[in-house]
Design a protein around this motif. Structure first.
Motif, short mmCIF file in Angstrom:
data_model
loop_
_atom_site.label_atom_id
_atom_site.label_comp_id
_atom_site.label_asym_id
_atom_site.label_seq_id
_atom_site.Cartn_x
_atom_site.Cartn_y
_atom_site.Cartn_z
N GLU A 7 0.83 -1.20 0.00
CA GLU A 7 0.00 0.00 0.00
C GLU A 7 0.86 1.26 0.00
OE1 GLU A 7 -3.58 2.30 0.21
OE2 GLU A 7 -3.05 0.29 -0.46
N THR A 17 -8.90 0.71 3.35
CA THR A 17 -8.35 2.05 3.51
C THR A 17 -9.49 2.98 3.95
OG1 THR A 17 -6.66 1.71 1.82
CG2 THR A 17 -7.21 3.97 2.37
N THR A 32 -5.67 9.75 6.25
CA THR A 32 -5.92 8.40 5.74
C THR A 32 -5.13 7.39 6.54
OG1 THR A 32 -6.23 9.29 3.50
CG2 THR A 32 -5.83 6.93 3.68
N GLY A 88 -4.83 2.75 6.95
CA GLY A 88 -5.25 1.47 6.40
C GLY A 88 -5.09 0.36 7.42
#
Length: 509
Positions: free
Chosen positions: A254, A424, A481, A483
């Protein structure tokens, strides 16, 4: 500047500079701080380069003219990070590693990488059994997420034929994994499913029988084989990264994907300057994590200032602005990408900067600033409500029909496999935050196993993700953000009932 091996020639200098970025990225996931990450990356890089040079010398001494089967440079160096981390744990330096990595190093999962060859992860064996140029093409395109033009430039391929060669290499990888799967010692029950597993994974339209699905939900080895054999559906990058790297493989995948999207990797010709591999050239300053965050905060502050400025020549406009009314209805968004960060958390770090500004990712609708203009916003004006002074006589202020939400959440399942998934979460907050804590509820009993760019706690079906030190500050209309990896059984519906700092949050469609 790290004390890296001296390049033997200009070609090796370019190769080493390309590899160093990947090694440092993974070492950053494995450690508890940037200083430890640099030291781990340096030791692993030196160890891996020495191994590569020894293997090349041994190959030349045989005089066969055929390259020995081994991992390509980048995955070999990433495996060296894992090896050096295990040595740190053994030699009393484990406190410098990520706590979850330390637990993994003492588990059966880590033992597979040093145990009997036939019991090692299938993706690792399949990639090692390919010729190095083919394996490098597969790794750069699938795991490093480089565009085909950059892959072709690195490997000296014809750009027009690179995509067709990649398709052939994918099929070759599947063939190697299939052979290795049949060679793997397995019980009679697993072997009875081997042919069916091969047939089901060959066709994108083939349906998986219910009994095979139940078996793969219980058998890790067969689920691993299915991920390597199924070339359709977009699961190959996850199968490669988790199988070859081991701990943190999906987080690394990622991170590299986000870095490639942001244009921060891709075969820069001046990459050697950043690592000290280009001797004799002036060293240009690097923009580190702190520089990126400071820049993001400054841009956010400028955007907020511009959005609060009254646009109009009347004095009434100034008065309305002082009363919290919108004079223009236009929000200022930062269209720039979010840059990956190099810090770590309890479960490793990802690549997105948590202090990004603007209204989120490119293509997202702008969010009005409800901090300074609660009475009206651009969305309400678009629905026909007026903010003109003529429509509000006698000092009366018009109230909107419904208040704009303070935050919006985008929950995205990036990939999914039997009994596991990667997700995510992207949050846009209209208010500035000194720190954040995002909560949500799972409908189907999913469980979070590993998280990056945040730490987490889970109580039954409720999960709370808490900011890391480097991304806890969020500007107004900014985004953050993170994940995570999770497990599921039966069904894997999207999370719901999001709250940001205990306040309700709207889920974006």
């Amino acid at each position: 500047m790290p004390d890296l091996p001296t390049p033997q020639n200009a070609a090796e200098a370019a190769l080493l500079s390309e590899c160093w970025d990947a090694v440092l990225s993974y070492a950053d996931l494995c450690t508890s701080g940037s200083a430890s990450a640099t030291q781990l990356a340096t030791e692993a890089f030196t160890h891996g380069i020495d191994e590569l040079r020894a293997a090349t010398a041994a190959s030349k001494s045989t005089g066969t003219g055929r390259r020995a089967l081994r991992l390509p440079r980048i995955p070999l160096l990433l495996a060296s990070v894992r090896t050096v981390a295990a040595a740190w744990e053994t030699n009393g330096l484990g406190h410098r590693l990520d706590p979850d990595l330390r637990l993994w190093l003492h588990s059966d999962k880590a033992a597979r990488y040093v145990g009997p060859p036939l019991h090692r992860p299938l993706a690792l064996r399949g990639l090692r059994d390919m010729q190095e140029p083919d394996a490098a093409l597969l790794w750069l395109a699938e795991v490093e997420s480089l565009p085909m033009s950059a892959v072709a430039r690195r490997l000296g391929l014809d750009p027009a034929a690179a995509s067709s060669e990649l398709a052939q290499v994918r099929a070759l990888f599947r063939d190697r994994c299939h052979r290795n799967h049949l060679d793997t010692p397995m019980d009679a029950y697993c072997r009875s499913y081997a042919r069916l597993l091969d047939a089901v994974t060959r066709s994108p339209s083939a349906e998986t029988p219910e009994d095979l699905s139940r078996h793969m939900a219980r058998c890790v080895e067969c689920a691993e084989a299915a991920a390597c054999l199924r070339l359709h559906g977009g699961g190959l990058p996850a199968a490669l990264s988790s199988g070859v790297i081991g701990w943190g493989g999906l987080a690394y995948l990622e991170r590299r994907r986000r870095a490639a999207e942001a244009g921060m990797i891709g075969g820069r010709t001046d990459a050697a300057v950043d690592t000290g591999l280009n001797e004799g050239k002036p060293v240009r300053p690097r923009i580190g994590r702190t520089g990126i965050l400071v820049t993001a905060v400054l841009v956010s502050a400028l955007a907020l200032t511009v959005s609060l400025m009254p646009f109009g020549g009347s004095k009434g406009g100034d008065a309305n602005a002082a009363q919290g009314e919108s004079t223009d209805g236009q929000s200022v968004a930062d269209p720039g990408p979010s840059f990956p960060s190099g810090s770590t958390t309890k479960s490793g770090s990802g690549s997105g900067s948590g202090a990004g500004s603007g209204s989120g990712t490119a293509g997202s609708p702008p969010v009005a600033d409800s901090t300074s203009r609660p009475a009206a916003n651009s969305d309400q004006e678009a629905q026909g409500e007026s903010s003109s002074p003529a429509g509000k006589q006698g000092g009366a202020t018009g109230s909107p029909k419904s208040a704009a939400p303070d935050c919006r959440v985008k929950y995205e399942i990036v990939s999914e496999w039997p009994d596991g998934f990667q997700a995510t979460v992207t949050v846009t907050s209209t208010k500035a935050l000194a720190t954040w804590s995002l909560g949500w509820t799972f409908k189907d009993g999913q469980h979070v196993g590993q998280m990056w760019d945040a730490t987490f706690t889970q109580d039954d079906s409720h999960v709370t993700a808490t900011a890391a030190d480097y991304n806890k500050t969020v500007a107004a209309n900014g985004t953050f953000t993170f994940g995570f990896l999770g497990s599921w059984t039966g069904s894997n519906s999207a999370a719901r009932n999001f709250t940001l700092n205990t306040a309700s949050c709207q889920a974006a469609g």
